[in-house]
Design a protein around this motif. Sequence first.
Motif, PDB file in Angstrom:
ATOM      1  N   ASN A 190       0.845  -1.278   0.034  1.00 45.24           N
ATOM      2  CA  ASN A 190       0.052  -0.029   0.263  1.00 45.24           C
ATOM      3  C   ASN A 190       0.741   1.237   0.016  1.00 45.24           C
ATOM      4  OD1 ASN A 190      -3.177  -0.583   1.639  1.00 45.24           O
ATOM      5  ND2 ASN A 190      -2.076  -1.899   0.673  1.00 45.24           N
ATOM      6  N   ASN A 191       1.915   1.364   0.840  1.00 41.09           N
ATOM      7  CA  ASN A 191       2.855   2.489   0.825  1.00 41.09           C
ATOM      8  C   ASN A 191       3.482   2.621  -0.218  1.00 41.09           C
ATOM      9  OD1 ASN A 191       2.265   2.847   3.637  1.00 41.09           O
ATOM     10  ND2 ASN A 191       4.103   2.043   4.226  1.00 41.09           N
ATOM     11  N   GLY A 192       3.879   1.617  -1.206  1.00 42.45           N
ATOM     12  CA  GLY A 192       4.652   1.559  -2.310  1.00 42.45           C
ATOM     13  C   GLY A 192       3.577   2.323  -3.400  1.00 42.45           C
ATOM     14  N   LEU A 193       2.501   1.838  -3.454  1.00 42.65           N
ATOM     15  CA  LEU A 193       1.890   2.132  -4.435  1.00 42.65           C
ATOM     16  C   LEU A 193       1.075   3.920  -4.197  1.00 42.65           C
ATOM     17  CD1 LEU A 193      -0.882  -0.595  -5.194  1.00 42.65           C
ATOM     18  CD2 LEU A 193       0.767  -0.137  -6.584  1.00 42.65           C
ATOM     19  N   ILE A 194       0.907   4.178  -3.079  1.00 40.69           N
ATOM     20  CA  ILE A 194       0.601   5.573  -2.749  1.00 40.69           C
ATOM     21  C   ILE A 194       1.714   6.600  -2.951  1.00 40.69           C
ATOM     22  CG2 ILE A 194       0.263   7.140  -0.814  1.00 40.69           C
ATOM     23  CD1 ILE A 194      -2.346   6.354  -1.481  1.00 40.69           C
ATOM     24  N   LYS A 195       3.166   6.045  -2.651  1.00 41.46           N
ATOM     25  CA  LYS A 195       4.144   6.912  -2.822  1.00 41.46           C
ATOM     26  C   LYS A 195       4.400   6.984  -4.411  1.00 41.46           C
ATOM     27  CE  LYS A 195       7.105   5.428   0.656  1.00 41.46           C
ATOM     28  NZ  LYS A 195       8.485   5.069   1.124  1.00 41.46           N
ATOM     29  N   ASN A 196       4.375   6.058  -5.069  1.00 42.17           N
ATOM     30  CA  ASN A 196       4.963   6.039  -6.529  1.00 42.17           C
ATOM     31  C   ASN A 196       3.949   5.964  -7.749  1.00 42.17           C
ATOM     32  OD1 ASN A 196       7.816   5.855  -5.660  1.00 42.17           O
ATOM     33  ND2 ASN A 196       6.884   3.766  -4.649  1.00 42.17           N
ATOM     34  N   VAL A 197       2.799   5.628  -7.399  1.00 38.24           N
ATOM     35  CA  VAL A 197       1.899   5.462  -8.429  1.00 38.24           C
ATOM     36  C   VAL A 197       0.289   6.261  -8.375  1.00 38.24           C
ATOM     37  CG1 VAL A 197       0.466   3.532  -9.851  1.00 38.24           C
ATOM     38  CG2 VAL A 197       2.635   2.775  -8.263  1.00 38.24           C
ATOM     39  N   VAL A 198      -0.197   6.110  -7.378  1.00 39.49           N
ATOM     40  CA  VAL A 198      -1.473   6.831  -7.371  1.00 39.49           C
ATOM     41  C   VAL A 198      -1.038   8.348  -7.234  1.00 39.49           C
ATOM     42  CG1 VAL A 198      -3.459   7.509  -5.533  1.00 39.49           C
ATOM     43  CG2 VAL A 198      -2.473   5.002  -5.938  1.00 39.49           C
ATOM     44  N   GLY A 199      -1.916   8.964  -8.128  1.00 37.77           N
ATOM     45  CA  GLY A 199      -1.545  10.628  -8.252  1.00 37.77           C
ATOM     46  C   GLY A 199      -0.641  10.999  -9.282  1.00 37.77           C
ATOM     47  N   THR A 200      -0.196   9.883 -10.163  1.00 41.92           N
ATOM     48  CA  THR A 200       0.492  10.354 -11.212  1.00 41.92           C
ATOM     49  C   THR A 200      -0.106  10.443 -12.618  1.00 41.92           C
ATOM     50  OG1 THR A 200       1.349   7.930 -11.522  1.00 41.92           O
ATOM     51  CG2 THR A 200       2.703   9.402 -10.252  1.00 41.92           C
ATOM     52  N   GLY A 201      -1.407  10.111 -12.691  1.00 46.88           N
ATOM     53  CA  GLY A 201      -2.155   9.926 -13.889  1.00 46.88           C
ATOM     54  C   GLY A 201      -2.971  11.166 -13.941  1.00 46.88           C
ATOM     55  N   ASN A 202      -3.504  11.535 -15.108  1.00 49.44           N
ATOM     56  CA  ASN A 202      -4.216  12.853 -15.307  1.00 49.44           C
ATOM     57  C   ASN A 202      -5.443  12.478 -16.144  1.00 49.44           C
ATOM     58  OD1 ASN A 202      -2.959  12.382 -17.727  1.00 49.44           O
ATOM     59  ND2 ASN A 202      -1.880  14.459 -17.552  1.00 49.44           N
ATOM     60  N   THR A 203      -6.183  11.330 -16.144  1.00 45.64           N
ATOM     61  CA  THR A 203      -7.245  11.299 -16.844  1.00 45.64           C
ATOM     62  C   THR A 203      -8.510  11.990 -16.496  1.00 45.64           C
ATOM     63  OG1 THR A 203      -8.562   9.259 -17.963  1.00 45.64           O
ATOM     64  CG2 THR A 203      -8.389   9.383 -15.181  1.00 45.64           C
ATOM     65  N   VAL A 204      -9.421  11.962 -17.377  1.00 44.02           N
ATOM     66  CA  VAL A 204     -10.705  12.776 -16.962  1.00 44.02           C
ATOM     67  C   VAL A 204     -11.860  11.856 -16.465  1.00 44.02           C
ATOM     68  CG1 VAL A 204     -12.461  14.578 -17.923  1.00 44.02           C
ATOM     69  CG2 VAL A 204     -10.273  14.326 -18.641  1.00 44.02           C
ATOM     70  N   THR A 205     -12.193  12.245 -15.256  1.00 43.70           N
ATOM     71  CA  THR A 205     -13.263  11.219 -14.778  1.00 43.70           C
ATOM     72  C   THR A 205     -14.646  11.997 -14.618  1.00 43.70           C
ATOM     73  OG1 THR A 205     -12.620  11.950 -12.440  1.00 43.70           O
ATOM     74  CG2 THR A 205     -11.490  10.035 -13.246  1.00 43.70           C
ATOM     75  N   ILE A 266      -6.216  -3.389   2.540  1.00 41.78           N
ATOM     76  CA  ILE A 266      -6.325  -1.978   1.674  1.00 41.78           C
ATOM     77  C   ILE A 266      -6.682  -0.752   2.422  1.00 41.78           C
ATOM     78  CG2 ILE A 266      -8.395  -1.802   0.566  1.00 41.78           C
ATOM     79  CD1 ILE A 266      -5.408  -2.292  -1.599  1.00 41.78           C
ATOM     80  N   ASN A 267      -6.921  -0.884   3.678  1.00 41.61           N
ATOM     81  CA  ASN A 267      -7.421   0.167   4.415  1.00 41.61           C
ATOM     82  C   ASN A 267      -6.582   1.265   4.283  1.00 41.61           C
ATOM     83  OD1 ASN A 267      -5.932   0.107   7.323  1.00 41.61           O
ATOM     84  ND2 ASN A 267      -5.950  -1.814   6.852  1.00 41.61           N
ATOM     85  N   TYR A 268      -4.952   1.090   4.392  1.00 40.83           N
ATOM     86  CA  TYR A 268      -3.992   1.849   4.384  1.00 40.83           C
ATOM     87  C   TYR A 268      -4.403   2.827   3.228  1.00 40.83           C
ATOM     88  CZ  TYR A 268      -2.342  -2.080   6.884  1.00 40.83           C
ATOM     89  OH  TYR A 268      -2.103  -3.188   7.654  1.00 40.83           O
ATOM     90  N   ILE A 269      -4.373   2.520   1.948  1.00 40.00           N
ATOM     91  CA  ILE A 269      -4.467   3.259   0.606  1.00 40.00           C
ATOM     92  C   ILE A 269      -5.915   4.119   0.825  1.00 40.00           C
ATOM     93  CG2 ILE A 269      -5.164   3.153  -1.591  1.00 40.00           C
ATOM     94  CD1 ILE A 269      -3.011   1.211  -2.153  1.00 40.00           C
ATOM     95  N   ALA A 270      -6.911   3.592   1.502  1.00 43.20           N
ATOM     96  CA  ALA A 270      -8.110   4.110   1.653  1.00 43.20           C
ATOM     97  C   ALA A 270      -8.116   5.435   2.466  1.00 43.20           C
ATOM     98  CB  ALA A 270      -9.383   3.154   1.906  1.00 43.20           C
ATOM     99  N   GLU A 271      -7.364   4.994   3.680  1.00 44.53           N
ATOM    100  CA  GLU A 271      -7.119   6.392   4.450  1.00 44.53           C
ATOM    101  C   GLU A 271      -6.051   7.440   3.742  1.00 44.53           C
ATOM    102  OE1 GLU A 271      -8.115   7.003   7.408  1.00 44.53           O
ATOM    103  OE2 GLU A 271      -9.666   5.355   7.718  1.00 44.53           O
ATOM    104  N   MET A 272      -5.111   6.821   3.352  1.00 44.62           N
ATOM    105  CA  MET A 272      -4.159   7.920   2.680  1.00 44.62           C
ATOM    106  C   MET A 272      -4.562   8.853   1.585  1.00 44.62           C
ATOM    107  SD  MET A 272      -0.371   5.882   3.252  1.00 44.62           S
ATOM    108  CE  MET A 272      -0.734   4.411   2.539  1.00 44.62           C
ATOM    109  N   ILE A 273      -5.613   7.752   0.731  1.00 47.83           N
ATOM    110  CA  ILE A 273      -6.255   8.975  -0.258  1.00 47.83           C
ATOM    111  C   ILE A 273      -6.967   9.861   0.447  1.00 47.83           C
ATOM    112  CG2 ILE A 273      -7.772   8.761  -2.035  1.00 47.83           C
ATOM    113  CD1 ILE A 273      -6.619   6.061  -3.211  1.00 47.83           C
ATOM    114  N   GLN A 274      -7.614   9.469   1.454  1.00 46.05           N
ATOM    115  CA  GLN A 274      -8.529  10.331   2.168  1.00 46.05           C
ATOM    116  C   GLN A 274      -7.785  11.695   2.638  1.00 46.05           C
ATOM    117  OE1 GLN A 274     -10.681   9.183   5.517  1.00 46.05           O
ATOM    118  NE2 GLN A 274     -12.120  10.609   5.312  1.00 46.05           N
TER     119      GLN A 274
END
Length: 533
Positions: A190-205, A266-274
């Motif tokens: 979870n830490n690795g995905l938050i640090k390096n992946v989530v947040g690096t895209g720019n799609t339109v939602t 996955i609670n860590y990612i849910a919390e960190m995204i929040q």
Amino acid sequence: MKDHLSRIVDKYPANIFKNRKEHIVLVDHDSENPQTITANTRTIPGIITSRGCCYAGCKGVVIGPIKDAITITHGPIGCGYYSWATRRNKARLEEGETDNYLNYCFSTDLQEGDIVFGGEKKLKRAIKEVVEIFHPQNIMICSTCPVGLIGDDINAVAAWAEQEFHIKVLAFSCEGYKGVTQSAGHHIANNGLIKNVVGTGNTVTGKYSVNLLGEYNIGGDSWEIERVLTRIGYEVVSVMTGNGSIAKIKNAHLANLNLVQCYRSINYIAEMIQTKYGTDWLKVNFIGVQSCIESLRDMARYFDDPVLIARTEEVIAEELDEIMPVINHYQPLCVGKTAALFVGGSRALHYQYLFQDLGMETVLAGFEFAHRDDYEGSEVIPFIKEDADSKNIETLHLEPDEKHYRLVLSREKYETLKKQIPLNYFGGMIKVMKNNSVVIDDINHYEIDEFLKLLKPDIFCAGIKEKYQIHKSGVFSKQLHSYDYTGPYAGFKGAAAFARDIALGLTAPVWNMIRPPWKTEPMLEGSLIKEVI
Ligand code: CFM
Ligand code: HCA
């Protein structure tokens, strides 16, 4: 019941008795204080536990299902080999996608010489080879026990490879011995995905965009859930991580709601995204007909659009029309029977709802590696004591993102909704179980035998390590990890498949015919195959 239960733990030597009794709770909702349980602590050496290791949780569970990344296991060959496709996390190429590496198993196959002289050179060579043959956009390195002991710097190798090949290369130091179970590996991943992946895209939602978190597409579960969600009109931005991809996970911060299926992993990612992006998370459960309906209604309430609410009801009605004849056909064969469930960190709770749909009661439920909040609910988190093992895993402290932090709900609306739906909250398992049922953490072989005798469940659902012990006792066992190679069991159609499989298993006459060999002759002395020779 209490006396019978004590008799099981009374057989232990004093120190083990003291330890194990804290991991077992006889549910009593009339007790003065909320009931507590000990969890996420080391198994006593010598006890045959079903738990796995940190690498299994990181590579096997969270990172492994990402299809557009090549995951290299840096370690001796057994770790990679035994985590090769055993978990049934299915993946296929969707429109516009080109990379799916899930059929492969990549490992540096460390040998004695590498352990003595260091394995970094071999890891670099492995990355180069992978790049030359497959040209991946993403590589993940997951290290296993000896790598931590010899001190290979996999982060430095990843940084070198990013420069050298101009692709994304992530390193996960998820050596098996870190933490006390797979759970530590979930956190590292979870830490690795938050640090390096989530947040690096720019799609339109769009407005009704969601991430499906903690859903790993075992037996095709997330395909069934996504089918229902898209029918209603939701846009699934990413799934973490079943049939998932880096290409999609990098846009996860742009979804308007996070759905949390498996809270534990996955609670860590849910919390960190929040914290970082302001996105709320909703605890859902797509296992079980009624719980599916409830989760879909909770989602519709969150977005609070009359058209979406009406469409939700329409889809629910159509889905029920299709599956209820099947469920009604099998239900009479199941009704009144009892179930015991022992699975990793969330299914022993989720499947209780599916059994309820079939008229079956759960008399015992337990987790391999859950934490106290999985049993007692999020409210207990501030009271969980840290120990040397939990401190070993890094906790990231994040700040709101200047560009992307936004709240979907007004504070007023949030406060009202929070009272109605499980928003940024998970209630845990104990609250939903009936008085006198047993909740047990990290059950062992001896205790399974004893509880089979004491509770006489008609089915004991667990995994491959427990299945044959249970069968040899003459009891039906269904694997809730791999589904015994069928499924999906999630969503509406999955519930119908489950009803069929459970009814078939319960009515099979074979369970009364089983006589384990040790009942007829001493096992260790044994005999040659005398009937043949
Ligand atoms: Fe979550 Fe899972 Fe589970 Fe789990 Fe697992 Fe699994 Fe499981 Mo096996 S992520 S906690 S670490 S729901 S692999 S898909 S079945 S033990 S109950
Ligand atoms: C794991 C994976 C596992 C094992 C299943 C089982 C899975 O814990 O490393 O024991 O049957 O679901 O594949 O949980």
